[in-house]
Design a protein around this motif. Sequence first.
Motif, mmCIF file in Angstrom:
data_model
loop_
_atom_site.group_PDB
_atom_site.id
_atom_site.type_symbol
_atom_site.label_atom_id
_atom_site.label_comp_id
_atom_site.label_asym_id
_atom_site.label_seq_id
_atom_site.Cartn_x
_atom_site.Cartn_y
_atom_site.Cartn_z
ATOM 1 N N PRO A 37 0.877 -1.356 -0.174
ATOM 2 C CA PRO A 37 0.005 -0.089 0.147
ATOM 3 C C PRO A 37 0.933 1.411 -0.127
ATOM 4 N N VAL A 38 2.102 1.290 0.426
ATOM 5 C CA VAL A 38 3.173 2.396 0.443
ATOM 6 C C VAL A 38 3.110 2.966 -0.905
ATOM 7 N N LEU A 39 3.193 1.796 -1.800
ATOM 8 C CA LEU A 39 3.373 2.042 -3.429
ATOM 9 C C LEU A 39 2.244 2.707 -3.944
ATOM 10 N N TRP A 40 1.192 2.363 -3.484
ATOM 11 C CA TRP A 40 0.167 3.024 -4.128
ATOM 12 C C TRP A 40 0.073 4.524 -4.470
ATOM 13 N N PRO A 41 -0.562 4.778 -5.531
ATOM 14 C CA PRO A 41 -0.631 6.227 -5.664
ATOM 15 C C PRO A 41 -1.358 7.061 -4.682
ATOM 16 N N GLY A 42 -0.942 8.341 -4.560
ATOM 17 C CA GLY A 42 -1.427 9.218 -3.596
ATOM 18 C C GLY A 42 -2.557 9.881 -4.044
ATOM 19 N N PRO A 43 -2.916 11.027 -3.308
ATOM 20 C CA PRO A 43 -3.933 11.837 -3.892
ATOM 21 C C PRO A 43 -3.873 12.256 -5.348
ATOM 22 N N GLY A 44 -5.040 12.120 -6.003
ATOM 23 C CA GLY A 44 -4.886 12.601 -7.378
ATOM 24 C C GLY A 44 -6.089 11.571 -8.194
ATOM 25 N N GLU A 45 -5.984 11.417 -9.346
ATOM 26 C CA GLU A 45 -7.101 10.718 -9.871
ATOM 27 C C GLU A 45 -6.834 9.207 -9.794
ATOM 28 N N ASN A 46 -5.958 8.573 -9.467
ATOM 29 C CA ASN A 46 -5.939 7.168 -9.295
ATOM 30 C C ASN A 46 -5.739 6.813 -7.630
ATOM 31 N N GLU A 47 -6.234 7.917 -6.926
ATOM 32 C CA GLU A 47 -6.047 7.511 -5.522
ATOM 33 C C GLU A 47 -6.872 6.332 -4.919
ATOM 34 N N VAL A 48 -6.411 5.514 -3.955
ATOM 35 C CA VAL A 48 -6.816 4.438 -3.385
ATOM 36 C C VAL A 48 -7.475 4.847 -2.209
ATOM 37 N N SER A 49 -8.621 4.423 -1.849
ATOM 38 C CA SER A 49 -9.258 4.934 -0.420
ATOM 39 C C SER A 49 -8.681 3.949 0.573
ATOM 40 N N THR A 50 -8.697 4.735 1.635
ATOM 41 C CA THR A 50 -8.304 4.137 2.914
ATOM 42 C C THR A 50 -8.963 2.671 3.189
ATOM 43 N N SER A 51 -10.209 2.654 2.874
ATOM 44 C CA SER A 51 -10.977 1.638 3.148
ATOM 45 C C SER A 51 -10.470 0.361 2.317
ATOM 46 N N ARG A 52 -10.135 0.593 1.243
ATOM 47 C CA ARG A 52 -9.484 -0.424 0.441
ATOM 48 C C ARG A 52 -8.224 -0.944 0.757
ATOM 49 N N ALA A 53 -7.354 0.079 1.404
ATOM 50 C CA ALA A 53 -6.070 -0.301 1.708
ATOM 51 C C ALA A 53 -6.157 -0.946 3.102
ATOM 52 N N ILE A 54 -7.027 -0.751 3.852
ATOM 53 C CA ILE A 54 -7.172 -1.362 5.283
ATOM 54 C C ILE A 54 -7.860 -2.870 4.824
ATOM 55 N N LEU A 55 -8.842 -2.888 3.936
ATOM 56 C CA LEU A 55 -9.172 -4.214 3.389
ATOM 57 C C LEU A 55 -8.301 -5.152 2.785
ATOM 58 N N TYR A 56 -7.110 -4.596 2.189
ATOM 59 C CA TYR A 56 -5.963 -5.211 1.587
ATOM 60 C C TYR A 56 -5.271 -5.774 2.582
ATOM 61 N N ILE A 57 -4.873 -4.974 3.748
ATOM 62 C CA ILE A 57 -3.886 -5.333 4.744
ATOM 63 C C ILE A 57 -4.550 -6.442 5.560
ATOM 64 N N PHE A 58 -6.034 -6.444 5.752
ATOM 65 C CA PHE A 58 -6.710 -7.407 6.573
ATOM 66 C C PHE A 58 -6.501 -8.749 5.768
ATOM 67 N N LEU A 59 -6.973 -8.425 4.581
ATOM 68 C CA LEU A 59 -6.978 -9.874 3.869
ATOM 69 C C LEU A 59 -5.730 -10.359 3.599
ATOM 70 N N VAL A 60 -4.356 -9.640 3.346
ATOM 71 C CA VAL A 60 -3.095 -10.162 3.434
ATOM 72 C C VAL A 60 -2.799 -10.912 4.939
ATOM 73 N N TRP A 61 -3.150 -10.267 6.130
ATOM 74 C CA TRP A 61 -3.145 -10.653 7.411
ATOM 75 C C TRP A 61 -3.905 -12.109 7.267
ATOM 76 N N ALA A 62 -4.951 -12.326 7.057
ATOM 77 C CA ALA A 62 -5.841 -13.603 6.929
ATOM 78 C C ALA A 62 -5.121 -14.774 6.200
ATOM 79 N N VAL A 63 -4.576 -14.358 4.949
ATOM 80 C CA VAL A 63 -4.008 -15.509 4.232
ATOM 81 C C VAL A 63 -2.652 -15.786 4.796
ATOM 82 N N LEU A 64 -1.915 -14.836 5.573
ATOM 83 C CA LEU A 64 -0.942 -15.321 5.981
ATOM 84 C C LEU A 64 -0.900 -16.261 7.301
ATOM 85 N N VAL A 65 -2.192 -15.874 8.074
ATOM 86 C CA VAL A 65 -2.351 -16.815 9.022
ATOM 87 C C VAL A 65 -2.861 -18.177 8.454
#
Length: 88
Positions: free
Chosen positions: A38-66
């Motif tokens: 998520p650190v590599l995802w684009p910041g504010p602008g046209e291609n911005e990734v919402s915070t909710s998507r970033a948190i969902l991504y982190i949770f899914l990565v955590w679940a898959v790792l578990v």
Amino acid sequence: MSRKRSPLFLERRSYRLRRVMDAARLMPFLGAALWAVPVLWPGPGENEVSTSRAILYIFLVWAVLVVATLLLTFWLDDSVETEHKDEI
């Protein structure tokens, strides 16, 4: 002068057990790399990734790792038990 060399061929079970142990050792590094995406995802602008998507991504990565670590643990546990039964 001549040392006794170990055979180049390893038993399948021993070889697979070592590879599973290597995979278990690499899980923290894989997790750190995936959590850093998520650190590599684009910041504010046209291609911005919402915070909710970033948190969902982190949770899914955590679940898959578990789940992956749980499977590796069960695989290693079964392999070690089988190896000890063969020695007895």
